[in-house]
Design a protein around this motif. Sequence first.
Motif, PDB file in Angstrom:
ATOM      1  N   UNK A  19       4.079   8.294  26.847  1.00 18.82           N
ATOM      2  CA  UNK A  19       3.558   7.599  28.007  1.00 18.82           C
ATOM      3  C   UNK A  19       4.521   7.706  29.176  1.00 18.82           C
ATOM      4  N   UNK A  20       4.039   7.280  30.321  1.00 13.18           N
ATOM      5  CA  UNK A  20       4.872   7.237  31.517  1.00 13.18           C
ATOM      6  C   UNK A  20       6.049   6.303  31.274  1.00 13.18           C
ATOM      7  N   UNK A  21       7.237   6.749  31.608  1.00 13.08           N
ATOM      8  CA  UNK A  21       8.426   5.925  31.440  1.00 13.08           C
ATOM      9  C   UNK A  21       9.087   5.725  32.794  1.00 13.08           C
ATOM     10  N   UNK A  22       9.277   4.476  33.125  1.00  9.98           N
ATOM     11  CA  UNK A  22       9.905   4.129  34.394  1.00  9.98           C
ATOM     12  C   UNK A  22      11.402   4.366  34.300  1.00  9.98           C
ATOM     13  N   UNK A  23      11.968   4.951  35.341  1.00 12.77           N
ATOM     14  CA  UNK A  23      13.396   5.232  35.406  1.00 12.77           C
ATOM     15  C   UNK A  23      14.038   4.168  36.301  1.00 12.77           C
ATOM     16  N   UNK A  24      14.883   3.324  35.728  1.00 12.28           N
ATOM     17  CA  UNK A  24      15.492   2.232  36.495  1.00 12.28           C
ATOM     18  C   UNK A  24      16.342   2.718  37.656  1.00 12.28           C
ATOM     19  N   UNK A  25      16.835   3.945  37.595  1.00 11.18           N
ATOM     20  CA  UNK A  25      17.658   4.462  38.693  1.00 11.18           C
ATOM     21  C   UNK A  25      16.839   4.684  39.967  1.00 11.18           C
ATOM     22  N   UNK A  85       4.958   8.513  39.198  1.00  9.46           N
ATOM     23  CA  UNK A  85       5.348   9.531  38.225  1.00  9.46           C
ATOM     24  C   UNK A  85       5.576  10.882  38.899  1.00  9.46           C
ATOM     25  N   UNK A  86       4.659  11.265  39.796  1.00 11.30           N
ATOM     26  CA  UNK A  86       4.813  12.544  40.508  1.00 11.30           C
ATOM     27  C   UNK A  86       6.043  12.517  41.404  1.00 11.30           C
ATOM     28  N   UNK A  87       6.219  11.407  42.138  1.00 13.79           N
ATOM     29  CA  UNK A  87       7.388  11.279  43.015  1.00 13.79           C
ATOM     30  C   UNK A  87       8.682  11.294  42.204  1.00 13.79           C
ATOM     31  N   UNK A 146       9.291  12.559  39.219  1.00 15.54           N
ATOM     32  CA  UNK A 146       9.575  13.873  38.634  1.00 15.54           C
ATOM     33  C   UNK A 146      10.195  14.795  39.668  1.00 15.54           C
ATOM     34  N   UNK A 147       9.618  14.806  40.878  1.00 16.87           N
ATOM     35  CA  UNK A 147      10.158  15.645  41.950  1.00 16.87           C
ATOM     36  C   UNK A 147      11.551  15.170  42.365  1.00 16.87           C
ATOM     37  N   UNK A 148      11.732  13.847  42.425  1.00 17.72           N
ATOM     38  CA  UNK A 148      13.025  13.291  42.830  1.00 17.72           C
ATOM     39  C   UNK A 148      14.102  13.623  41.806  1.00 17.72           C
ATOM     40  N   UNK A 149      13.797  13.451  40.517  1.00 15.86           N
ATOM     41  CA  UNK A 149      14.791  13.735  39.484  1.00 15.86           C
ATOM     42  C   UNK A 149      15.193  15.204  39.491  1.00 15.86           C
TER      43      UNK A 149
END
Length: 199
Positions: free
Chosen positions: A66-72, A107-109, A111-114
């Motif tokens: 599933x979608x996982x939120x990245x705290x950073x 999620x799209x933002x 992925x691109x940011x990471x």
Amino acid sequence: MGSMFTYVYRGTLPARVREKLDRACATPSWNSLFENDVCTNLVAPVSDHSPLLVDTNGSFGRINRNFKFDNSWLLDNDFFAIVQCSWHGSTNDGFLFRRNKVIADVQAWGKARNCLRWKQKHIVQQKLESKIDSLDHLSIQHLKEQWNLFLVEDEIRLKQQAKVFWLQNGDKNSKYFHNSIKARRRGNWIDKLQDASGS
């Protein structure tokens, strides 16, 4: 795997009740014997309760990640702008649609940011390792500030992945440690691969 709910009271639609009543339980020793076990909620055409099937070989596949939120992401001001824009951009739609839209946009933002942050981190690392002799003091200081920000983000991400219990107990040689390793191995296990032709 399967539906989240195992019991459906088949009343009229507004009064219909869905609950997760049925569960499969296992002891740590049983889990260590059957490392690839998968519990699946099957469809029940007659009964109110969905039957549970425990497959000890894991042949039914794996649960989709599933979608996982990245705290950073919370350190980035663009995150809040993305959430606000996505949420307010569909005010005429229902809550679930708006929530799903926010999740998809974040999620799209993210992925691109990471991906971008990884490239930026690699560039800063190269400059600090190989080109530091040709840089002035202010440039070096600026690069170190950027590097420290990358390290803060990495630490936030690692803490999130490690979870509180793991941080408190470390990697002690315990049943919890070994079962955590086995659970992670099961989650990353690939049973089979299938190409576009189906073989």
